[in-house]
Design a protein around this motif. Structure first.
Motif, PDB file in Angstrom:
ATOM      1  N   ASP A 510       0.844  -1.199   0.000  1.00 24.01           N
ATOM      2  CA  ASP A 510       0.000   0.000   0.000  1.00 24.01           C
ATOM      3  C   ASP A 510       0.878   1.248   0.000  1.00 24.01           C
ATOM      4  N   GLY A 512       1.646   5.311   0.939  1.00 21.65           N
ATOM      5  CA  GLY A 512       1.299   6.344   1.891  1.00 21.65           C
ATOM      6  C   GLY A 512       2.179   6.362   3.120  1.00 21.65           C
ATOM      7  N   LEU A 513       2.200   7.534   3.763  1.00 24.90           N
ATOM      8  CA  LEU A 513       2.910   7.763   5.025  1.00 24.90           C
ATOM      9  C   LEU A 513       1.884   8.238   6.050  1.00 24.90           C
ATOM     10  N   VAL A 514       1.873   7.628   7.232  1.00 25.00           N
ATOM     11  CA  VAL A 514       0.866   7.967   8.244  1.00 25.00           C
ATOM     12  C   VAL A 514       1.551   8.295   9.567  1.00 25.00           C
ATOM     13  N   GLU A 691       5.574   4.328   7.055  1.00 28.63           N
ATOM     14  CA  GLU A 691       4.856   3.978   5.832  1.00 28.63           C
ATOM     15  C   GLU A 691       3.674   3.086   6.195  1.00 28.63           C
ATOM     16  N   VAL A 692       2.629   3.115   5.369  1.00 24.41           N
ATOM     17  CA  VAL A 692       1.406   2.380   5.670  1.00 24.41           C
ATOM     18  C   VAL A 692       1.651   0.903   5.959  1.00 24.41           C
ATOM     19  N   ASN A 696       0.739  -0.723   9.607  1.00 25.73           N
ATOM     20  CA  ASN A 696      -0.190  -1.848   9.795  1.00 25.73           C
ATOM     21  C   ASN A 696       0.440  -2.945  10.631  1.00 25.73           C
ATOM     22  N   MET A 708      -3.603   5.165  14.190  1.00 29.67           N
ATOM     23  CA  MET A 708      -3.242   6.019  13.056  1.00 29.67           C
ATOM     24  C   MET A 708      -4.195   7.206  13.016  1.00 29.67           C
ATOM     25  N   PRO A 711      -4.100  12.756   8.010  1.00 29.28           N
ATOM     26  CA  PRO A 711      -4.179  12.342   6.597  1.00 29.28           C
ATOM     27  C   PRO A 711      -3.094  11.336   6.242  1.00 29.28           C
ATOM     28  N   THR A 712      -3.287  10.658   5.122  1.00 27.07           N
ATOM     29  CA  THR A 712      -2.266   9.761   4.573  1.00 27.07           C
ATOM     30  C   THR A 712      -1.489  10.539   3.520  1.00 27.07           C
ATOM     31  N   TYR A 713      -0.217  10.746   3.773  1.00 27.53           N
ATOM     32  CA  TYR A 713       0.629  11.496   2.845  1.00 27.53           C
ATOM     33  C   TYR A 713       1.103  10.554   1.737  1.00 27.53           C
ATOM     34  N   LYS A 714       0.910  10.972   0.492  1.00 28.28           N
ATOM     35  CA  LYS A 714       1.208  10.107  -0.642  1.00 28.28           C
ATOM     36  C   LYS A 714       2.715   9.985  -0.864  1.00 28.28           C
TER      37      LYS A 714
END
Length: 854
Positions: A510, A512-514, A691-692, A696, A708, A711-714
Motif C-alpha cells: 500500500d 502512503g505515510l501515516v 509507511e502504511v 499496519n 493512526m 491524513p495519509t501522505y502520498k
C-alpha cells in the motif's frame, strides 16, 4: 544520339563508386531513352542527360552543380544520394533557379524554405520507422541499441522519428553508436565490445553506405555477435542493397531482418524494365555479382521521367520557376508507384514496406509486408490475412538459428547469476529477516516471499543470489548505479531521489505515510450522558407516541374518572400524567373500556422493551472506557514543539524536514518497533511517522495503545530496484501483476499480520465494543404496533359513539342536550342509561329496555 533540336538538358550528380549510384545512372539513361522512344521517335527532337561522378565528396558535388548549370545549361539536376551533398547542390540550384530533385533519404522540413528549388524525389521515411517499431513490439522487446552513420541527416531526422515511434510501442533506445564514414577496425571493435557488455541484444542498423554496413557485419561476426540471442534489424538504404551483396557478405549477415520500401514488381512495364536493366548492367558493371534493380533504380527512373514530362510540356519557356511548378504538378504511375508531390515539394510517405530475412546462400527470404493501415501480412491481396504481430508471418531465421525467438537481452545464467542486495537495517524483521545459519546467511520475510512468488511467474528461470548490505537505503540503491549489484530486494521505498540511480518496479505494498500516536481515556463532559443511549430523533418519537397513546386512553375513559374532568388546563395536565405514568404502572383495573385496556397493554409492552434497552445501553456506556488519540494533526505537534520519530536509514528524515516542515532538532530516529512503542508510551515522542505497510504491522503488534491519525501522505510505497533501462523490468512488472491477480500477495500479507499477537489484549477494550446511541430505526416495528393499536381503538370508539348518536334522527337534539348535561356531572358515567326521553310524534321509546354502552 542523333543530330536534331535539343528540347532540354538534364544533369545528374551521383556517386558511381556505390551500388546505388550505379543503379541510378543506368536507370536514368533508360528513362530518357524510353521517353524519347515514346514521344520523340518520329522527330529530330531529343533530351540530353549529363552525369557527373562526385565520388561522395561534398566539394565535388557543389562544383559539379555549378558546372552543369553554367556550362551545360541544364534545366534540372537529379541527385545526389546523401543529404550533405544535396544541401550544397540545392543552394547552387536555388541561386540559379534550377530545380534539384534529390534522392537523399531524409531532408529537414525547413529545407524548402531556404532552398525553394529543392524537390524531394524519394519518399518520406516516417512510416519506415513505424514499421521497425511494430517489429520490436511484435516480439515484446522493450529496448534497442541503434547504430547509425554520424551524419546530420541521421541525427536530425532519423533518430527523433525512430525514438518517437518506439515510445508509441512502449520501447526505447538504450544506447546510440554513431559511426564515421570510414571507421578503423580497432575503433569498430572497441565500440561493438562496449555494446556487447550491455544486456540489450536488439540492434537497429541505419546506414546509407553499403561499404560501412558490410564492414560492420563482418566485424560483428568476427566478435561472435551474430550468434544466438542477438537480433539485428536493418533499414533502408542498406536493406535496399542486400540483393546486390555476394555470398561472402551474405554469410556474415545470416539471420538479419531487413525493412525496405516496397515497389510493385508484377507489372509488365517493370518486367520489361528489369530485363533490359539486367542485360545492360552486366555489360556496364561486370564487377558486380548481382544485376537485379533495386529501389534506387526505380526511383531514379521515375525522377528522370518526371523531369522529361515537364520539359515536354514546358520546352519553349526558359523560366526556372514555371518549370519547377510544372514538375510539382506531376501526376502519373511510375515504377515505384504513384508520383505526385504534396504542398511541401515532397513525395508522400511510403505506406507499404517489405520485410526480408537474410538466410541461406542465395540471399534472403521475402518474409512479408507491413503497412500502417493493415499491419503485417503475407501478401498484398485484398483477402490476404492481416495481423498486428509479425509472429503470424511464420518462422524467422535468427542469428545462430536458435529454436526460439531471442528475448532481446541476455538474462542471468547459473555461472553469472543476478546479484541482489538485501538491506540489513530493516526495522521490521517481518519484511526482511536475515539470519546466520552456520557459515551462510538465510533471507526471509514478506519482501523476499513476494519476490520469490514473482520469480515463479516468469517465463524462464532467473538465477540469483542474495547479498547482505548494511548501510542506509539511499546508499543501498546507489550500489546499482555503481554496478556493484544488479537489483535490490527489500522494504525499499520508492522516491524520486533514488530514481536517479535506479528504476523501480511497481509498488507491491500500500502507498502512503501515516502518523501513529498513543491513545488516552476520553475526558469529555458526561453531564448529558443519560441522554446518550438514544438519539435525539428517538427521544422525540418516544414523547410523541406517549402523548398520542395517553390522548387515546384519556379520550375513551374521560367520563369514567372524575379526575379526568375539569378545566382545560387541568385535563391537559392529567393527559400528560397519564401518558408518561404508564411507563411505570399499568393501572389496568381502573379502566372501564376494553378499547382503552387493549391500547394500554400494547403500550406498556412497548414501554417495557424500550425501558430495558435504555437501561442496558446506559450501563454499557458507563462501564466501557472510551479512548481518544493524544494528537490528531501535525499542526498540534509543531505548535507544541513535540518530538517525532522515524525509521533509521530511511528517507523520512528528509521528508519530515523538507515537506512536513518539522525542525531538525525535533525528529529522532529509531531502529525497532519496541523502541517506537516505548518512546510513545513515555511521551518521549508525540508521534511516529511510518509507511502504511509498516504502520499496519506495528498496530497489529500493539493493537490497543496506539492509533493512526491524520491524513495519509502520498509516497511511493515499497518496490524492487533494478538498473535504469533494464530490459528485465517490463517482464518483472508483468510477473508482479500476476502475483497480485492471483491473490498471493494478499495471502502472504494476511499470514504475516496473523502471526503478530497483540501484546495489549487485557489492557483496554477495542473501539468496536463502544456502545452507540440507538435511533428510531431500531424500534420502528414497535412504534407501528402501538400506534396502530391506539388508532384502531380510537376509530372503534368514535364509530360506536356515532352509531348511538345517529341511530334515530329525532333524538339528535335531545342526545346533544344529554351530552351537555352529563358532561358537567362528574359523578355520573357518560355510558349511563338514558331514560325518560319521550319521542315526539306518535311513537315512544321504552327507556328501561334501551341502553347505550360505550
Amino acid at each position: 544520339m542523333k543530330n536534331g533540336s535539343v528540347i532540354g538538358i538534364v544533369g545528374a550528380i551521383l556517386d558511381n563508386s556505390s551500388r546505388a549510384g550505379k543503379e541510378e545512372e543506368l536507370a536514368m539513361k533508360m528513362a530518357i531513352e524510353d521517353f524519347h522512344s515514346d514521344y520523340y521517335s518520329s522527330t529530330n527532337q531529343t533530351l540530353i542527360l549529363h552525369v557527373i561522378n562526385s565520388d561522395g565528396d561534398l566539394m565535388q558535388a557543389a562544383l559539379a552543380a555549378r558546372d552543369l548549370i553554367s556550362k551545360q545549361q541544364v534545366k534540372a539536376i537529379l541527385g545526389p544520394q546523401t543529404w550533405e551533398e544535396t544541401s550544397l547542390v540545392a543552394k547552387v540550384g536555388s541561386e540559379n533557379h534550377v530545380p534539384v530533385l534529390s534522392f537523399a533519404e531524409a531532408a529537414p522540413k525547413w529545407a524548402n524554405e531556404i532552398w525553394p528549388f529543392l524537390v524531394q524525389a524519394s519518399h518520406d521515411h516516417t512510416n519506415h520507422m513505424k514499421a521497425i517499431a511494430a517489429i520490436v513490439q511484435s516480439w515484446k522487446w522493450f529496448q534497442v541499441n541503434v547504430i547509425y552513420e554520424d551524419r546530420d541527416s541521421s541525427a536530425n531526422e532519423f533518430l527523433p522519428q525512430f525514438s518517437f515511434a518506439l515510445r508509441e510501442v512502449n520501447a526505447k533506445i538504450t544506447h546510440l553508436l554513431p559511426l564515421p564514414p570510414c571507421p578503423s577496425s580497432s575503433m569498430l571493435s572497441r565500440e561493438l565490445e562496449n555494446l556487447k557488455r550491455d544486456q540489450t541484444r536488439v540492434f537497429v542498423v541505419h546506414l546509407s553506405s553499403s561499404q560501412l554496413g558490410v564492414q560492420l557485419f563482418q566485424k560483428a561476426k568476427e566478435m561472435n555477435m551474430m550468434e544466438k540471442d542477438y537480433v539485428w534489424i536493418t533499414t533502408d538504404p542498406l536493406t535496399g542493397l542486400v540483393h546486390s551483396f555476394n555470398s561472402s557478405i551474405i554469410s556474415s549477415m545470416q539471420g538479419v531482418l531487413g525493412v525496405k520500401r516496397y515497389f510493385p514488381d508484377d507489372s509488365n512495364r517493370f518486367h520489361d524494365f528489369r530485363n533490359k536493366f539486367r542485360k545492360r548492367f552486366d555489360l556496364e558493371h561486370p564487377e558486380e555479382d548481382n544485376n537485379e534493380p533495386g529501389i534506387f533504380a526505380v526511383q531514379a527512373y521515375d525522377a528522370a521521367w518526371t523531369v522529361a514530362l515537364a520539359m515536354k510540356e514546358n520546352s519553349k519557356v526558359n523560366n526556372g520557376q514555371k518549370f519547377l511548378e510544372k514538375i510539382l504538378k506531376s501526376d502519373f504511375r511510375g515504377l515505384s508507384g504513384k508520383v505526385e508531390f504534396n504542398s511541401d515539394q515532397r513525395l508522400p510517405p511510403a505506406d507499404i514496406f517489405q520485410i526480408i530475412n537474410v538466410a541461406g546462400k542465395r540471399g534472403y527470404i521475402e518474409h512479408g509486408f507491413w503497412s500502417e493501415k493493415s499491419g503485417f501480412s503475407l501478401s498484398l491481396r485484398e483477402n490476404g490475412k492481416k495481423s498486428s504481430s509479425m509472429e503470424d508471418l511464420g518462422l524467422v531465421f535468427w542469428p545462430g538459428f536458435p529454436m526460439k525467438t531471442p528475448e532481446g537481452w541476455t538474462p542471468p545464467t547459473a555461472s553469472k547469476p543476478l546479484r541482489i542486495a538485501v538491506p540489513g537495517l530493516s526495522m521490521f524483521k517481518e519484511y526482511v529477516n536475515v539470519e546466520l545459519n552456520g557459515n551462510s546467511l538465510s533471507f526471509g520475510g514478506f519482501s523476499i516471499d513476494v519476490f520469490e512468488a514473482m520469480l515463479d511467474e516468469l517465463p524462464y528461470y532467473l538465477p540469483h543470489e542474495f547479498n547482505l548490505f548494511n548501510d542506509t537505503y539511499d546508499k543501498l540503491v546507489e550500489q546499482i548505479h555503481l554496478k556493484n549489484f544488479d537489483a535490490v530486494v527489500g522494504d525499499v521505498a520508492i522516491t524520486s531521489q533514488r530514481y536517479e540511480h535506479a528504476e523501480f518496479t511497481q509498488p507491491y505494498t500500500d502507498l502512503g505515510l501515516v502518523m501513529v500516536v498513543p491513545v488516552q481515556s476520553e475526558s469529555s463532559d458526561k453531564t448529558w450522558l443519560f441522554m446518550k443511549p438514544f438519539t435525539k430523533s428517538m427521544w422525540v418519537f418516544i414523547v410523541l407516541v406517549n402523548l398520542y397513546n395517553g390522548f387515546v386512553v384519556w379520550f375513551i375513559e374521560r367520563n369514567n374518572f372524575p379526575e379526568l374532568n375539569g378545566s382545560i388546563l387541568n385535563q391537559m395536565g392529567t393527559l400528560i400524567w397519564l401518558a408518561f405514568s404508564t411507563l411505570f404502572s399499568l393501572q389496568g383495573g381502573k379502566l372501564h373500556s376494553n378499547l382503552s385496556r387493549m391500547t394500554m397493554v400494547v403500550w406498556l409492552f412497548v414501554a417495557l422493551v424500550i425501558t430495558q434497552i435504555y437501561t442496558a445501553n446506559l450501563s454499557s456506556m458507563l462501564t466501557v472506557q472510551r479512548l481518544e488519540p493524544t494528537v490528531t494533526d501535525i499542526e498540534t505537534l509543531q505548535s507544541s514543539n513535540s518530538m517525532v520519530g522515524y525509521c533509521r536509514g530511511s528517507y523520512l528524515e528528509r521528508y519530515l524536514i523538507e515537506v512536513l516542515e518539522f525542525k531538525h532538532n525535533n525528529i529522532k530516529k529509531f531502529s525497532s518497533p519496541e523502541d517506537y512503542a516505548k518512546a510513545l508510551r513515555s511521551r518521549e515522542i508525540g508521534a511516529a511517522f511510518l509507511e502504511v505497510p509498516a504502520a499496519n504491522l506495528f498496530l497489529a503488534k500493539y493493537c490497543k495503545g496506539f492509533r493512526m491519525v491524520g491524513p495519509t501522505y502520498k509516497v511511493g510505497g515499497y518496490g524492487y530496484a533494478f538498473p535504469r533501462g533494464s530490459p528485465m523490468l517490463p517482464i518483472i512488472n508483468e510477473a508482479l501483476l500476476k502475483v497480485y491477480e492471483s491473490g498471493k500477495i494478499w495471502e502472504l500479507e494476511n499470514t504475516m499480520l496473523a502471526l503478530e499477537e497483540c501484546e495489549e489484549k487485557n489492557e483496554e477494550d477495542d473501539d468496536e465494543t463502544k456502545a452507540r446511541s440507538l435511533s428510531a430505526n431500531s424500534f420502528w416495528v414497535l412504534f407501528i404496533i402501538t400506534g396502530t393499536t391506539s388508532t384502531i381503538s380510537l376509530v372503534s370508539y368514535l364509530f360506536r359513539v356515532y352509531k348511538s348518536l345517529f341511530k334515530h334522527k329525532t333524538l339528535v337534539w335531545r342526545l346533544m342536550a344529554a351530552v351537555i348535561k352529563y358532561w358537567g356531572d362528574g359523578k355520573k358515567c357518560f355510558s349511563r342509561r338514558i331514560s325518560d326521553v319521550e319521542e315526539s310524534g306518535t311513537n315512544s321509546l321504552n327507556a328501561s329496555d334501551s341502553r347505550t354502552r360505550v
